[in-house]
Design an enzyme around this catalytic site. Structure first.
Site, PDB file in Angstrom:
ATOM      1  N   ASN A  17       0.863  -1.184   0.000  1.00 52.07           N
ATOM      2  CA  ASN A  17       0.000   0.000   0.000  1.00 52.07           C
ATOM      3  C   ASN A  17       0.900   1.235   0.000  1.00 52.07           C
ATOM      4  O   ASN A  17       1.474   1.598   1.020  1.00 52.07           O
ATOM      5  CB  ASN A  17      -0.897  -0.027   1.259  1.00 52.07           C
ATOM      6  CG  ASN A  17      -1.839   1.164   1.304  1.00 52.07           C
ATOM      7  OD1 ASN A  17      -1.897   1.964   0.373  1.00 52.07           O
ATOM      8  ND2 ASN A  17      -2.582   1.285   2.393  1.00 52.07           N
ATOM      9  N   TRP A  18       1.028   1.844  -1.186  1.00 48.22           N
ATOM     10  CA  TRP A  18       1.976   2.949  -1.333  1.00 48.22           C
ATOM     11  C   TRP A  18       1.424   4.293  -0.844  1.00 48.22           C
ATOM     12  O   TRP A  18       2.132   5.299  -0.889  1.00 48.22           O
ATOM     13  CB  TRP A  18       2.450   3.053  -2.793  1.00 48.22           C
ATOM     14  CG  TRP A  18       3.343   1.901  -3.182  1.00 48.22           C
ATOM     15  CD1 TRP A  18       3.953   1.037  -2.323  1.00 48.22           C
ATOM     16  CD2 TRP A  18       3.725   1.490  -4.494  1.00 48.22           C
ATOM     17  NE1 TRP A  18       4.686   0.110  -3.018  1.00 48.22           N
ATOM     18  CE2 TRP A  18       4.568   0.355  -4.346  1.00 48.22           C
ATOM     19  CE3 TRP A  18       3.445   1.952  -5.779  1.00 48.22           C
ATOM     20  CZ2 TRP A  18       5.125  -0.305  -5.441  1.00 48.22           C
ATOM     21  CZ3 TRP A  18       3.996   1.296  -6.867  1.00 48.22           C
ATOM     22  CH2 TRP A  18       4.829   0.183  -6.697  1.00 48.22           C
ATOM     23  N   LYS A  19       0.168   4.307  -0.456  1.00 47.84           N
ATOM     24  CA  LYS A  19      -0.452   5.540   0.059  1.00 47.84           C
ATOM     25  C   LYS A  19      -0.055   6.730  -0.814  1.00 47.84           C
ATOM     26  O   LYS A  19      -0.174   6.659  -2.016  1.00 47.84           O
ATOM     27  CB  LYS A  19      -0.065   5.721   1.528  1.00 47.84           C
ATOM     28  CG  LYS A  19      -0.412   4.490   2.373  1.00 47.84           C
ATOM     29  CD  LYS A  19      -0.058   4.646   3.834  1.00 47.84           C
ATOM     30  CE  LYS A  19      -0.238   3.322   4.566  1.00 47.84           C
ATOM     31  NZ  LYS A  19       0.065   3.355   5.972  1.00 47.84           N
TER      32      LYS A  19
ATOM     33  N   HIS B 236      -9.630   1.465   5.373  1.00 55.36           N
ATOM     34  CA  HIS B 236      -8.292   1.683   5.941  1.00 55.36           C
ATOM     35  C   HIS B 236      -8.388   2.715   7.069  1.00 55.36           C
ATOM     36  O   HIS B 236      -9.239   3.610   7.023  1.00 55.36           O
ATOM     37  CB  HIS B 236      -7.330   2.174   4.854  1.00 55.36           C
ATOM     38  CG  HIS B 236      -5.893   2.158   5.308  1.00 55.36           C
ATOM     39  ND1 HIS B 236      -5.318   3.221   5.967  1.00 55.36           N
ATOM     40  CD2 HIS B 236      -4.945   1.198   5.230  1.00 55.36           C
ATOM     41  CE1 HIS B 236      -4.057   2.899   6.257  1.00 55.36           C
ATOM     42  NE2 HIS B 236      -3.810   1.688   5.819  1.00 55.36           N
TER      43      HIS B 236
ATOM     44  N   GLU C 140      -5.072  -4.649  10.858  1.00 55.42           N
ATOM     45  CA  GLU C 140      -4.066  -3.593  10.979  1.00 55.42           C
ATOM     46  C   GLU C 140      -4.337  -2.795  12.256  1.00 55.42           C
ATOM     47  O   GLU C 140      -5.167  -1.876  12.238  1.00 55.42           O
ATOM     48  CB  GLU C 140      -4.147  -2.628   9.789  1.00 55.42           C
ATOM     49  CG  GLU C 140      -3.831  -3.237   8.449  1.00 55.42           C
ATOM     50  CD  GLU C 140      -3.314  -2.187   7.469  1.00 55.42           C
ATOM     51  OE1 GLU C 140      -2.244  -2.402   6.914  1.00 55.42           O
ATOM     52  OE2 GLU C 140      -3.973  -1.157   7.279  1.00 55.42           O
TER      53      GLU C 140
ATOM     54  N   GLY D 103       2.850   2.490  10.820  1.00 55.39           N
ATOM     55  CA  GLY D 103       3.890   3.510  10.686  1.00 55.39           C
ATOM     56  C   GLY D 103       4.632   3.843  11.977  1.00 55.39           C
ATOM     57  O   GLY D 103       5.345   4.848  12.038  1.00 55.39           O
TER      58      GLY D 103
ATOM     59  N   SER E  27       3.620  -1.889  10.345  1.00 53.94           N
ATOM     60  CA  SER E  27       5.071  -1.900  10.580  1.00 53.94           C
ATOM     61  C   SER E  27       5.768  -3.207  10.179  1.00 53.94           C
ATOM     62  O   SER E  27       6.766  -3.593  10.786  1.00 53.94           O
ATOM     63  CB  SER E  27       5.374  -1.572  12.046  1.00 53.94           C
ATOM     64  OG  SER E  27       4.995  -0.245  12.329  1.00 53.94           O
TER      65      SER E  27
ATOM     66  N   GLY F 180       3.009  -0.884   4.236  1.00 53.38           N
ATOM     67  CA  GLY F 180       3.086   0.517   3.829  1.00 53.38           C
ATOM     68  C   GLY F 180       4.541   0.912   3.570  1.00 53.38           C
ATOM     69  O   GLY F 180       5.133   0.543   2.550  1.00 53.38           O
ATOM     70  N   GLY F 181       5.131   1.635   4.517  1.00 54.07           N
ATOM     71  CA  GLY F 181       6.475   2.210   4.363  1.00 54.07           C
ATOM     72  C   GLY F 181       7.515   1.279   3.751  1.00 54.07           C
ATOM     73  O   GLY F 181       8.218   1.651   2.803  1.00 54.07           O
TER      74      GLY F 181
HETATM   75  P1  13P Z   1       3.117   0.532   7.597  1.00 60.40           P
HETATM   76  O1  13P Z   1       3.613  -0.759   7.020  1.00 60.40           O
HETATM   77  O2  13P Z   1       3.885   1.728   7.099  1.00 60.40           O
HETATM   78  O3  13P Z   1       3.009   0.472   9.073  1.00 60.40           O
HETATM   79  O4  13P Z   1       1.623   0.755   7.017  1.00 60.40           O
HETATM   80  C1  13P Z   1       0.710  -0.266   7.142  1.00 60.40           C
HETATM   81  C2  13P Z   1      -0.503   0.109   6.382  1.00 60.40           C
HETATM   82  O5  13P Z   1      -1.202   1.041   6.728  1.00 60.40           O
HETATM   83  C3  13P Z   1      -0.815  -0.675   5.180  1.00 60.40           C
HETATM   84  O6  13P Z   1      -2.117  -0.441   4.768  1.00 60.40           O
END
Ligand code: 13P
Length: 247
Positions: free
Chosen positions: A9-11, A94, A165, A171, A203, A224-225
């Site tokens: 998920n590249w947001k 989300h 999540e 994050g 994370s 995400g990150g």
């Molecule tokens: P992180 O992996 O950056 O914690 O983000 C998780 C997320 O929100 C995926 O949808």
């Protein structure tokens, strides 16, 4: 053999050029190797037309989705029919939508049922408690309320995924203990059709992915990150493959 899905998920982390370049590198790599995983990408919807041009006329093992159903209409104007068919997934509920866009369980439910209009679109429903809810011992109650009673894969023409999540883990570098994740996933499993896949997100990175893979109930990760950089994402993919081959 167990299969693991790695969902990125590249947001809003990447600009268009960076998203396109990452897809280009991943596509070349995945076409060459036969891994025991599947990779799903959720880029910024505005970048999807350029991204799909990169894989146009190429065999691709990548699956693409939008970060929220609200983006489907937005990109359907930008995409030709063929490209539109490439989008097979949508994240729903989300924590970013729940917190920053004030979307509640009812809004999420409505979005989930609207997804049925788009045949073949697989929902990735995100559920998870806040830090305060966890500290008050309400984790399972909160999650139960976030899962619609009738969610099962047969409602959708494709599959259905639920991603646990914890909001406090997104994050932050904080990850629940495996036992805690297992308790939540077991509780979700008892509420849904057995075909529903279960993801963990929050994370996930190169350092903790192997430990998390010890949880047998996990069918995939929503990342995400750590998914926004080629070396990091490739490193996670390799660790997943190594683990699956060993076990
Ligand atoms: P992180 O992996 O950056 O914690 O983000 C998780 C997320 O929100 C995926 O949808």
């Amino acid at each position: 053999m167990r299969k693991i899905i790695i969902a990125a998920n590249w947001k809003k982390y990447l600009n268009e050029e960076e998203s396109v370049s990452l897809v280009y590198q991943l596509n070349d790599l995945l076409n060459l190797k036969n891994y025991n995983h599947q990779v799903m990408l959720f880029p910024d919807a505005n970048h999807i037309p350029s991204i799909l041009k990169v894989i146009e006329n190429k065999y691709s093992l990548l699956a693409f989705g939008v970060q929220d159903p609200s983006f489907i209409n937005k990109i359907s104007d930008l995409l030709s029919d063929t490209f539109y068919e490439e989008i097979s997934l949508s994240i729903v509920g989300h924590s970013d939508r729940r917190i920053n866009h004030k979307e509640n369980n009812d809004t999420t439910l409505k979005k989930l049922s609207e997804l049925k209009k788009y045949s073949g679109l697989c929902p990735v429903l995100c559920v998870g408690e806040t830090e305060a809810q966890k500290n008050d011992g309400f984790t399972l109650d909160v999650i139960k309320k976030q899962i619609p009673k009738n969610i099962n894969s047969s409602k959708y023409s494709n599959e259905c995924i639920i991603a646990y999540e914890p909001v406090w883990s997104i994050g932050t570098g904080k990850v629940p203990k495996n036992k805690e994740i297992e308790t939540v996933l077991n509780s979700i499993k008892s509420l849904v059709d057995e075909n529903v896949k279960l993801f963990y997100g929050g994370s996930v990175d190169l350092n903790n992915v192997e430990k998390l893979l010890e949880i047998n109930l996990i069918d995939g990760f929503l990342i995400g990150g750590a998914s926004t950089n080629f070396e990091s994402l490739l490193g996670i993919i390799k660790k997943v493959d190594k683990f699956l081959k060993k076990n």
